[in-house]
Write a protein that holds these residues in place. Structure first.
Motif, PDB file in Angstrom:
ATOM      1  N   PRO A  82      -0.822  -2.151   5.043  1.00 53.21           N
ATOM      2  CA  PRO A  82      -2.344  -2.563   4.565  1.00 53.21           C
ATOM      3  C   PRO A  82      -3.654  -2.524   5.848  1.00 53.21           C
ATOM      4  O   PRO A  82      -4.796  -1.779   5.375  1.00 53.21           O
ATOM      5  N   SER A  83      -3.223  -2.439   6.726  1.00 56.51           N
ATOM      6  CA  SER A  83      -4.080  -2.511   7.673  1.00 56.51           C
ATOM      7  C   SER A  83      -4.035  -1.435   8.615  1.00 56.51           C
ATOM      8  O   SER A  83      -4.860  -1.389   9.507  1.00 56.51           O
ATOM      9  N   ALA A  84      -3.155  -0.313   8.382  1.00 54.59           N
ATOM     10  CA  ALA A  84      -3.067   1.066   9.109  1.00 54.59           C
ATOM     11  C   ALA A  84      -4.708   1.579   8.177  1.00 54.59           C
ATOM     12  O   ALA A  84      -4.243   2.278   7.568  1.00 54.59           O
ATOM     13  N   PRO A  85      -4.915   2.829   9.731  1.00 60.46           N
ATOM     14  CA  PRO A  85      -5.832   3.729   9.259  1.00 60.46           C
ATOM     15  C   PRO A  85      -4.859   4.265   8.261  1.00 60.46           C
ATOM     16  O   PRO A  85      -3.392   5.105   8.553  1.00 60.46           O
ATOM     17  N   ALA A  86      -5.043   4.893   6.953  1.00 61.10           N
ATOM     18  CA  ALA A  86      -4.295   5.927   5.925  1.00 61.10           C
ATOM     19  C   ALA A  86      -5.628   6.898   5.519  1.00 61.10           C
ATOM     20  O   ALA A  86      -4.536   7.842   5.246  1.00 61.10           O
ATOM     21  N   LEU A  87      -6.624   7.021   5.695  1.00 58.58           N
ATOM     22  CA  LEU A  87      -7.291   7.818   5.167  1.00 58.58           C
ATOM     23  C   LEU A  87      -7.923   9.013   6.305  1.00 58.58           C
ATOM     24  O   LEU A  87      -8.751   8.109   7.179  1.00 58.58           O
ATOM     25  N   ARG A  88      -8.580   9.653   5.813  1.00 56.17           N
ATOM     26  CA  ARG A  88      -8.547  10.798   7.084  1.00 56.17           C
ATOM     27  C   ARG A  88     -10.434  10.229   6.398  1.00 56.17           C
ATOM     28  O   ARG A  88     -11.558  10.368   5.373  1.00 56.17           O
ATOM     29  N   VAL A  89     -11.294  10.634   7.330  1.00 57.06           N
ATOM     30  CA  VAL A  89     -12.615  10.343   7.466  1.00 57.06           C
ATOM     31  C   VAL A  89     -13.266  11.664   6.511  1.00 57.06           C
ATOM     32  O   VAL A  89     -14.217  11.585   5.982  1.00 57.06           O
ATOM     33  N   LEU A 143      -9.408   5.774   8.251  1.00 55.95           N
ATOM     34  CA  LEU A 143      -9.866   4.272   7.504  1.00 55.95           C
ATOM     35  C   LEU A 143      -8.918   4.282   7.199  1.00 55.95           C
ATOM     36  O   LEU A 143      -7.776   4.626   6.298  1.00 55.95           O
ATOM     37  N   ARG A 144      -8.770   2.483   6.716  1.00 52.79           N
ATOM     38  CA  ARG A 144      -8.498   1.898   5.544  1.00 52.79           C
ATOM     39  C   ARG A 144      -8.541   1.940   4.282  1.00 52.79           C
ATOM     40  O   ARG A 144      -9.570   2.217   3.924  1.00 52.79           O
ATOM     41  N   THR A 172       0.880  -0.926  -0.205  1.00 55.44           N
ATOM     42  CA  THR A 172      -0.004  -0.159  -0.419  1.00 55.44           C
ATOM     43  C   THR A 172       0.850   1.345   0.142  1.00 55.44           C
ATOM     44  O   THR A 172       1.772   1.380   0.500  1.00 55.44           O
ATOM     45  N   THR A 201     -14.958   8.669   0.195  1.00 53.48           N
ATOM     46  CA  THR A 201     -15.736   7.869   1.013  1.00 53.48           C
ATOM     47  C   THR A 201     -16.600   8.814   1.330  1.00 53.48           C
ATOM     48  O   THR A 201     -17.763   8.427   1.866  1.00 53.48           O
ATOM     49  N   MET A 221      -2.479   0.027  -4.723  1.00 55.19           N
ATOM     50  CA  MET A 221      -2.444  -1.490  -3.601  1.00 55.19           C
ATOM     51  C   MET A 221      -2.735  -2.145  -4.093  1.00 55.19           C
ATOM     52  O   MET A 221      -3.200  -1.961  -5.399  1.00 55.19           O
ATOM     53  N   PRO A 236      -5.427   9.950  10.062  1.00 54.76           N
ATOM     54  CA  PRO A 236      -5.788   8.846   9.795  1.00 54.76           C
ATOM     55  C   PRO A 236      -6.569   7.883  10.068  1.00 54.76           C
ATOM     56  O   PRO A 236      -6.289   7.587  11.674  1.00 54.76           O
ATOM     57  N   TRP A 264      -3.435   7.172  -3.881  1.00 57.88           N
ATOM     58  CA  TRP A 264      -2.987   6.599  -3.526  1.00 57.88           C
ATOM     59  C   TRP A 264      -2.712   4.693  -4.000  1.00 57.88           C
ATOM     60  O   TRP A 264      -3.450   5.030  -5.486  1.00 57.88           O
TER      61      TRP A 264
END
Lengths: 295, 295
Positions: free
Chosen positions: A30-37, B35-36, A6, A42, A124, B33, A122
Motif C-alpha cells: 500500500p505504501s508503494a507508488p502504484a499510479l502514474r501522475v 503516486l500511492r 492492494t 487523479t 484496496m 508509478p 485497482w
C-alpha cells in the motif's frame, strides 16, 4: 494474514470470459507508488468507485455494488466493467484479510492514463474505522444546500448525479462545513427544498409507522445499504417507501439515520442544532441486520 | 533536453524560506508509478491544480496562476502553498523543456494520503496539443445547463465553484455531451439563464464595441488568460467588461471566444447549431498578444 491488501488490476472487457482473472491481479504494498501522475483519476477525478464492507470475512452485497459500478460506468461513458473479474478480485482480497472484524474493500475504475492504457483499475482492502460509538450514540448533522434543484439530473445528465464518481471534492467540502458548524455530518437538500443524500450516505427517516428515503430518480446515488435495509423491513411487514421528501418533513421526523456500506445505520440525534428523537432498540435492530452476512 | 518532465514535490509550508526549494524536487520518469493508491487526489478528486502555458521557453502568467492556486487552496481548506517553491519548480521544469514551441506545465496540490503525509504535490511538463487550427478556423460549441442557479456559489460556498479542483468529472462529461451533439466544446449556463464558463475555458464575447465576459463573483473560475487579454484590451483603449451575461445575449453576440491558458483564444463559429460571426483579424490579434511573453 495482512490487515491491508492492494491489487492493481488489468481491466478485462465485459465480454471476455476466457482469461483467468487471477492473472490480471498484481499485489503491491500500500505504501508503494502504484499510479502514474498522468492518471485521469487523479488529474480529473475521472473514474468511478464502490466501497464494500467486509464483516467477519464476508463481503456484503457484492452483487448490488457491482451492479451500481456498472450503472456508474454507463452514466460516465466508461467501458462496461467485467463484473466476474471484479467479483474474483474482491474474493481474493477478502481471502487475504483477517477472518474476524470489519474491513473495507474499495474498488476503483479510472478512465486511465491520457494516451492509454485505458481504463485502469485497482482495489484496496483495509481495516474499517471503529463506528460503534456513532452507531450506538448517534451523530449531529446539518442540512446543506446542494445547489441543484430537484429536476437538474433529468434535465442535465452530464451532471452525473446518479453515478459514484471519484469527483468528491464537494462532498468532502460539505463534511468540513458540517464540522465548522459543530456537527459530524451533512445532509444535502436541493435548492428547491427536497432532501437528497449525505456526502457519503443515504438519508433514511421514520414518520409514525413509515420508514422513508428519497427516491433515487437520478438526482442522488441509489443506496445499496439503504435498499438492503428496506427490503429487510418490507419482508418483516414494515412500510418502507422510496419517495420525494421535503426538508420540512425531515425536520419533524420521528427518527433520522444516515445509512452507508461501512458505517451502517447511524442515528442523527441532532439536526441543524435541534434534537431528533432516537430509538436505540430500533437502531440496534437495523445494525444487527446490516452486520449479518448479506448478498 | 527532454519533451516531458515530471517532478514530485515535497510541499513546504507557506512561511518556510530557509529550505532550498530545489532539494524538495524529485524527478521521475512520466511512465513510472509515482503516486500511492491512497492519494486523496485519486480517491476523492480532492486537490487543486493550475495549467501554465510555456511559449518558446517562457512560462506565461506564472504570478496570476500561483495567486489563483493560493485562492483555490483557501476555498478548499488546503494548507497555503509556498508560492516561491512553486515558482522555482516551474522555473526548473521550463529549463528542462525545449526552448522553442508550446508546452504545458501542470501543477497539482493534493490533500495527500489518508493518514499522511499531507498535502502532496507534483508537476508535469509536456508538449501542448497543436491548437493552431482551432485558433484560426474556430470550433463549434453548445450551451449546457450547469444545474446551479446564478446565486448558488454565494449561498453554498462548499460547492467550491470558484476553486480549480481536481473534481472535473462533470467538466469531462460536458465535453463528451458536446461531442455527442456534433460540437467541439461546451458553454455552461446557469439554471436561471446566465452564461458561466466552458468546462476548461472562460467565455468571452463581443457585442458592438464591447468585449465582455461573465463576472467571476464566485460561481465561475476567474480566468487568468481572460484577465490578461482584458487588461491588454483596456490598455489599447477598448471596452472590456466583466459583468452578468444572459444566455440570450450570448446567442446574439457579434463574436464569441473560448479563452484558456494553453489553447488561447479560439473563436466559436457555431453555437447550438447556429453560425456565429467570426472576425479572423481580431482573433489573430488576440492570439498574437497571448503568444507573446506575459507575466
Amino acid at each position: 494474514m495482512s490487515h491491508t491488501v492492494t491489487l492493481l488490476i488489468e481491466p478485462l472487457p465485459a465480454d471476455v470470459d476466457d482469461i483467468d482473472p487471477d492473472s490480471t491481479f498484481h499485489a503491491v504494498a500500500p505504501s508503494a507508488p502504484a499510479l502514474r501522475v498522468a492518471e485521469l483519476s487523479t488529474q480529473r477525478g475521472d473514474g468511478i468507485f464502490e466501497t464494500i464492507a467486509v464483516v467477519d470475512g464476508h463481503a456484503q452485497e457484492v452483487g448490488p455494488h457491482l451492479e451500481r459500478l456498472r450503472a456508474s460506468a454507463r452514466i460516465t461513458d466508461l467501458p462496461e466493467p467485467n463484473l466476474e473479474q471484479w467479483r474474483r478480485a474482491i474474493h481474493r482480497a477478502v481471502g487475504e484479510l483477517p477472518a474476524q472484524g470489519e474491513y473495507s474493500v474499495k474498488i476503483v475504475l479510472s478512465r486511465g492514463i491520457e494516451g492509454g492504457p485505458t481504463p485502469t483499475a485497482w482495489l484496496m482492502g483495509f481495516p474499517s474505522a471503529d463506528h460503534r460509538a456513532a452507531r450506538e450514540h448517534g451523530i449531529r448533522a446539518v442540512t446543506l444546500d446542494r445547489g441543484y434543484d430537484h429536476g437538474a439530473a433529468e434535465r442535465a445528465p452530464w451532471l452525473l448525479l446518479g453515478a459514484k464518481t471519484l469527483s468528491y471534492a464537494v462532498n468532502m467540502a460539505a463534511l468540513r462545513e458540517a464540522k465548522r458548524r459543530g456537527a459530524d455530518d451533512a445532509i444535502f437538500v436541493s435548492s428547491d427544498g427536497y432532501v437528497l443524500e449525505g456526502p457519503t450516505s443515504s438519508v433514511v427517516m421514520r414518520i409514525g409507522d413509515e420508514v422513508a428515503t428519497p427516491a433515487a430518480t437520478g438526482q442522488i446515488l441509489p443506496g445499496t445499504t439503504q435498499r438492503s435495509l428496506f427490503s429487510h423491513l418490507v419482508d418483516a411487514g414494515s412500510t418502507a417507501t422510496e419517495r420525494d421528501i421535503r426538508a420540512e418533513e425531515l425536520a419533524r421526523a420521528d427518527a433520522v439515520w444516515l445509512v452507508s456500506s461501512v458505517r451502517l445505520a447511524v442515528p442523527v440525534v441532532e439536526l441543524d442544532g435541534r434534537p431528533v428523537p432516537f430509538d436505540a432498540a430500533e437502531t440496534a435492530a437495523f445494525n444487527a441486520y446490516l452486520l449479518s452476512p448479506r448478498d
